[in-house]
Design an enzyme around this catalytic site. Structure first.
Site, short mmCIF file in Angstrom:
data_model
loop_
_atom_site.label_atom_id
_atom_site.label_comp_id
_atom_site.label_asym_id
_atom_site.label_seq_id
_atom_site.Cartn_x
_atom_site.Cartn_y
_atom_site.Cartn_z
N LYS A 213 0.77 -1.08 0.04
CA LYS A 213 -0.01 0.18 0.09
C LYS A 213 0.90 1.29 0.01
O LYS A 213 0.59 2.20 -0.62
CB LYS A 213 -1.06 -0.02 1.08
CG LYS A 213 -1.85 1.33 1.18
CD LYS A 213 -2.70 1.07 2.31
CE LYS A 213 -3.44 2.49 2.59
NZ LYS A 213 -4.60 2.41 3.86
N GLU A 219 10.94 -4.60 4.27
CA GLU A 219 11.11 -6.08 4.06
C GLU A 219 10.70 -5.93 2.46
O GLU A 219 11.25 -6.93 1.75
CB GLU A 219 10.22 -6.86 4.86
CG GLU A 219 10.38 -6.88 6.27
CD GLU A 219 9.36 -5.83 6.92
OE1 GLU A 219 9.50 -4.64 6.49
OE2 GLU A 219 9.01 -6.24 7.95
N GLY A 272 -5.01 -1.92 4.91
CA GLY A 272 -4.13 -2.98 4.63
C GLY A 272 -4.90 -4.24 4.89
O GLY A 272 -4.79 -5.36 3.85
N ARG A 273 -5.47 -4.48 6.12
CA ARG A 273 -5.99 -5.89 6.62
C ARG A 273 -7.41 -6.17 6.07
O ARG A 273 -7.92 -7.11 6.16
CB ARG A 273 -5.79 -6.10 8.08
CG ARG A 273 -6.40 -4.80 8.72
CD ARG A 273 -5.93 -4.98 10.46
NE ARG A 273 -6.57 -3.55 10.94
CZ ARG A 273 -5.72 -2.47 11.04
NH1 ARG A 273 -4.58 -2.55 10.45
NH2 ARG A 273 -6.18 -1.45 11.76
N GLU A 358 -4.50 -6.46 14.88
CA GLU A 358 -3.93 -5.13 14.51
C GLU A 358 -5.32 -3.92 14.68
O GLU A 358 -5.08 -2.73 14.79
CB GLU A 358 -3.46 -5.07 13.09
CG GLU A 358 -2.46 -4.08 12.68
CD GLU A 358 -1.75 -4.23 11.55
OE1 GLU A 358 -2.36 -3.99 10.16
OE2 GLU A 358 -0.57 -4.26 11.51
N HIS A 389 -3.81 -32.78 18.53
CA HIS A 389 -2.60 -33.61 18.86
C HIS A 389 -1.26 -32.75 19.28
O HIS A 389 -0.61 -33.00 19.72
CB HIS A 389 -2.06 -34.60 18.04
CG HIS A 389 -3.26 -35.41 17.46
ND1 HIS A 389 -3.53 -36.41 18.16
CD2 HIS A 389 -4.22 -35.31 16.47
CE1 HIS A 389 -4.63 -37.22 17.28
NE2 HIS A 389 -4.81 -36.32 16.41
N LYS A 518 9.33 -0.16 13.37
CA LYS A 518 9.94 0.12 12.03
C LYS A 518 10.83 1.22 12.13
O LYS A 518 11.85 0.96 11.48
CB LYS A 518 8.75 0.51 11.32
CG LYS A 518 7.89 -0.52 10.81
CD LYS A 518 6.73 0.10 9.57
CE LYS A 518 5.51 -0.79 9.46
NZ LYS A 518 4.49 -0.21 8.75
O1 LIG Z 1 1.25 -2.62 2.25
P1 LIG Z 1 2.14 -1.95 3.12
O2 LIG Z 1 2.21 -0.53 2.91
O3 LIG Z 1 3.58 -2.65 2.69
O4 LIG Z 1 2.18 -2.56 4.46
C1 LIG Z 1 2.27 -3.53 4.84
C2 LIG Z 1 1.55 -3.93 6.41
O5 LIG Z 1 2.53 -3.05 7.23
C3 LIG Z 1 1.43 -2.64 8.33
O6 LIG Z 1 1.43 -1.20 8.04
C4 LIG Z 1 1.97 -2.72 9.59
O7 LIG Z 1 2.66 -4.01 9.86
C5 LIG Z 1 0.12 -3.20 7.90
O8 LIG Z 1 -0.99 -2.58 8.50
C6 LIG Z 1 -0.06 -3.60 6.46
O9 LIG Z 1 -0.93 -4.49 6.07
#
Ligand SMILES: O=P(O)(O)OC[C@H]1O[C@](O)(CO)[C@@H](O)[C@@H]1O
Length: 554
Positions: A213, A219, A272-273, A358, A389, A518
């Site tokens: 987003k 990462e 995002g979620r 979240e 199990h 972060k």
């Molecule tokens: O889509 P992006 O901006 O890479 O963010 C990834 C994720 O990181 C967060 O901002 C925090 O972990 C989430 O809310 C989001 O889904």
């Protein structure tokens, strides 16, 4: 959303409570929990032939059986009053109207607009993007879209994390049936995630979808850079990158700066979620086809309509939410376990962890004051029967009481009645029943006596084997594990999170808590570099930093 409904939503909101403790229903629920919360579930079924029918909500091919919750009719009534007093219905209208209910970021929360049908669009650009996604997916699936040496695409790698990973991953895993192109998901910055995925793939036949987003997530960008080098190393030219890399984002400038030409966009009002319904679902569309993506949206839309139009007393997502509130806030069960009895749904608990924790892992109210009641419990779980199990011993006899959601998709007709299918269903029902009933002491004593035990030995075995039961659970039956029902299920849980957030008076749609870590990681990346003098941290972090630097010879 028409103007009158907007006006009505605004008017109604003026009359609602915000502090749950200030409602009349909250103290009534506390009193009910004190007086009746400990009553045994089996007693609630005694002399009540209709409990199972009455404590069931159905919608869109899903059946929620909440009869195994420690509630009675008075509790049910008081929970519905809490829903009313907290103004959830008016807030729901505001959400559907696209009002900025994410107050800390002044944004709308409008994922419901993403699944509005073509004939009834809530926001026209949603449909434009969806058409562009469908055209692209069709090109890839038909073989018209080829890689740098003219071969068709056989594998799609979605690089993204959090909401840019968990939803599409869960949907693809739940619905894919060994088709080409295959979908792969890489989230972790641990090199083994991407490297192990790429190791099995042919670069000339691989499409990478970089999903972020913000297009600023470290990462994701690190993995995307490595994937790009992998393609170049395999013979692709810089110009060929456009045939192998597309982006999904809200940030066009950053996508361009990264060097990706083709972007599928979405909007800041898509959390995002809550984003798998948007272009974030591109990997789903490429892997499963636009028809199944449409069925996923249709299932979610059907659940939206049910959530919006059905009285709370019969509303499935509302009961998912209210049973959770009762367990967490009034019975003190702060640990909630989700167990899907379907191997393909193994990642449902991970998806729900982000969705619920979240969204509702907050301790500040919408007005910026400390919360007055407990908010989201710990959400965890894994696939059944495997879970039985591993940790079900603890669920049955441990000190910590946990409530559960069992998810039971019914099998396709061709699989029904098979030996393993019978085992799968029987085990799901058996666990819920055993958690509720426990092991009756008298009956067990009889069994042990029949085995020839007596005296101390008998008492010892009795103590070890007996358990009280009374552990509450929901059972959510899906008529099928297909795109439509999966869409409905996910939307139901989204609405659960919404209802709970409103009752707890928190903003479910920001996530400030993850930002500090972060920022600190950014500094530590510099501190780990060979030629940098590390900045000072706390004593523990400094020592760990020194240990890693020494290990790397720095
Ligand atoms: O889509 P992006 O901006 O890479 O963010 C990834 C994720 O990181 C967060 O901002 C925090 O972990 C989430 O809310 C989001 O889904």
């Amino acid at each position: 959303m028409c103007f009158n409904a907007l006006q009505r939503a605004r008017r109604e909101r003026l009359t609602v409570m915000s502090d749950p403790l200030a409602t009349q229903s909250w103290p009534r629920l506390e009193a009910l929990a004190r007086a009746r919360g400990g009553r045994h579930l089996t007693d609630l079924f005694a002399n009540d032939d209709t409990r199972a029918q009455r404590y069931t909500a159905t919608a869109c091919g899903l059946t929620l059986d909440y009869a195994k919750q420690r509630i009675d009719d008075d509790t049910r009534m008081a929970l519905l009053e809490l829903f009313d007093e907290q103004g959830v219905a008016a807030a729901r209208e505001a959400m559907f109207a696209g009002e900025p209910i994410n107050t800390s970021e002044d944004r709308a929360v409008w994922h419901v607009a993403l699944r509005a049908p073509d004939a009834d669009p809530m926001y026209a650009p949603v449909h434009e993007v969806r058409q562009a996604m469908a055209a692209f997916a069709e090109e890839v699936r038909s073989g018209a879209w080829t890689g740098f040496d003219g071969q068709t695409i056989t594998d799609v790698v979605n690089i993204g994390i959090g909401g840019s990973d968990l939803g599409p991953r869960f949907v693809c895993e739940s619905l894919a049936r060994h088709e080409i192109p295959r979908a792969h998901f890489v989230a972790n910055v641990d090199p083994h995630d991407l490297d192990d995925t790429l190791a099995g793939l042919d670069p000339a036949r691989t499409l990478v979808i970089v999903t972020s987003k913000s297009f600023g997530t470290a990462e994701t960008l690190a993995n995307a850079r490595v994937a790009r080098r992998w393609l170049i190393a395999a013979g692709a030219s810089e110009a060929d990158i456009a045939r192998h890399f597309v982006a999904v984002s809200t940030n066009e400038d950053k996508v361009k700066a990264f060097g990706i030409e083709r972007m599928f966009g979405f909007w800041d009002w898509v959390g995002g979620r809550y984003s798998l319904w948007s272009a974030v679902g591109l990997s789903i569309m490429v892997a499963l086809g636009s028809e199944r993506f449409a069925a996923l949206l249709a299932g979610a839309h059907a659940m939206d309509q049910h959530f919006r139009d059905t009285p709370a007393a019969d509303n499935l997502p509302v009961w998912l939410a209210l049973t959770g509130i009762w367990n967490n806030n009034f019975l003190g069960l702060a640990s909630h376990c989700v167990v899907p009895y379907a191997q393909r749904m193994a990642n449902l608990p991970s998806f729900l962890q982000q969705l619920e924790m979240e969204s509702n892992g907050k301790s500040v109210t919408r007005e910026g004051a400390p919360t007055t009641v407990a908010t989201v419990p710990t959400i965890w779980g894994s696939v059944g029967t495997n879970a039985q199990h591993a940790y079900f011993q603890m669920l049955h006899q441990g000190e910590l009481a946990v409530d559960l959601d069992f998810i039971l998709p019914l099998s396709a007709p061709e699989d029904a009645g098979g030996e393993r299918e019978i085992e799968r269903v029987a085990n799901c029902l058996a666990q819920a029943e055993a958690l509720m009933c426990g092991r009756d002491r008298q009956a067990l004593r009889g069994e042990l006596e029949a085995e020839g035990l007596s005296g101390q030995a008998l008492e010892h075995r009795l103590a070890a084997r007996q358990f009280a039961g009374n552990r509450p659970s929901n059972t959510l039956v899906m008529d099928a594990l297909d795109a439509h029902h999966l869409g409905a299920l996910i939307a139901a849980y989204e609405h659960k999170a919404f209802v709970q957030g409103m009752i707890w008076n928190i903003n479910s749609f920001d996530q400030w808590g993850v930002e500090l870590g972060k920022a600190m990681a950014g500094q530590l990346v510099k501190d780990l570099a060979a030629d940098n003098t590390p900045s000072a941290h706390d004593g523990s972090t400094d020592r760990l930093l020194a240990q890693v630097r020494a290990h790397w010879g720095r």
